[in-house]
Design a protein around this motif. Structure first.
Motif, PDB file in Angstrom:
ATOM      1  N   PHE A 194       0.829  -1.213   0.000  1.00 21.99           N
ATOM      2  CA  PHE A 194       0.000   0.000   0.000  1.00 21.99           C
ATOM      3  C   PHE A 194       0.858   1.256   0.000  1.00 21.99           C
ATOM      4  CE2 PHE A 194      -3.156  -2.758   2.567  1.00 21.99           C
ATOM      5  CZ  PHE A 194      -3.496  -3.472   1.427  1.00 21.99           C
ATOM      6  N   GLY A 250       1.173   3.884  -2.954  1.00 19.85           N
ATOM      7  CA  GLY A 250       0.880   5.232  -2.474  1.00 19.85           C
ATOM      8  C   GLY A 250       1.908   6.233  -2.959  1.00 19.85           C
ATOM      9  N   THR A 309      -4.269   5.371  -3.593  1.00 20.10           N
ATOM     10  CA  THR A 309      -4.694   5.183  -2.211  1.00 20.10           C
ATOM     11  C   THR A 309      -5.349   3.813  -2.102  1.00 20.10           C
ATOM     12  OG1 THR A 309      -5.086   7.549  -1.969  1.00 20.10           O
ATOM     13  CG2 THR A 309      -6.117   6.092  -0.345  1.00 20.10           C
TER      14      THR A 309
END
Length: 180
Positions: free
Chosen positions: A68, A72, A77
């Motif tokens: 993530f 990111g 997101t």
């Protein structure tokens, strides 16, 4: 670093994302109780269309939370459950595990790693361009899949955020993960 479960997710209906839960129950030979992908035979729609009698090697989907942060940095997101995983982990390179690795989750549950998730275009429907972040090519031109791993439940049990993950490698020689 400790290896832990950071989130658990399940959904009883087909959808790309899965809502986070306080806990999930893994059922030996089936998968996540109440999850649409639980079962002895394949449940993923494209696999059912090919041959609904094939064994379900995709009972449990795991993703490393570190992914993530990586996506990111590229402007995406993503949170636990967003990519349809059942278990989100921290502190382990899931993609580097060999086929047949046993993951002991919490006090009782054991998942045997069967292979790499083969992500599809639905990821771009979730966030345009995300598929290129989780599937690419290495310097030699080989496909690299980074959207998590799949497994089957060998021992059932309750799994919760905060549970430890213990890794039991299979006997050598180790076989690298392939898509399932």
């Amino acid at each position: 670093m400790d290896v832990t479960v950071t989130a658990v997710s399940s959904n009883g209906v087909y959808s790309f994302t899965k809502p986070n839960r306080d806990s999930i129950t893994l059922l030996a030979g089936l998968g996540v109780e109440g999850d649409v992908h639980a079962g002895v035979t394949v449940k993923h729609r494209s696999r059912v269309a090919q041959d609904p009698t094939r064994p379900n090697l995709r009972q449990v989907h795991l993703i490393h939370e570190e992914l993530f942060a990586e996506v990111g940095a590229a402007g995406f997101t993503v949170a636990p459950g967003d990519l349809g995983e059942n278990i989100t982990t921290r502190g382990i390179d899931l993609l580097a595990l060999p086929t047949g690795t046993l993951l002991h989750l919490g006090d009782e549950a054991v998942v045997e790693v069967t292979g790499l998730r083969n992500p599809c275009r639905q990821i771009d429907a979730f966030q345009d361009g995300l598929l290129k972040q989780v599937v690419g090519r290495d310097a030699a031109g080989h496909i690299v899949r980074r959207a998590g791993i799949m497994g089957v439940v060998r021992e059932g049990g309750l799994v919760r955020p905060g549970d430890t993950v213990k890794v039991e490698l299979p006997a050598e020689p180790h076989r690298p993960l392939e898509r399932v």
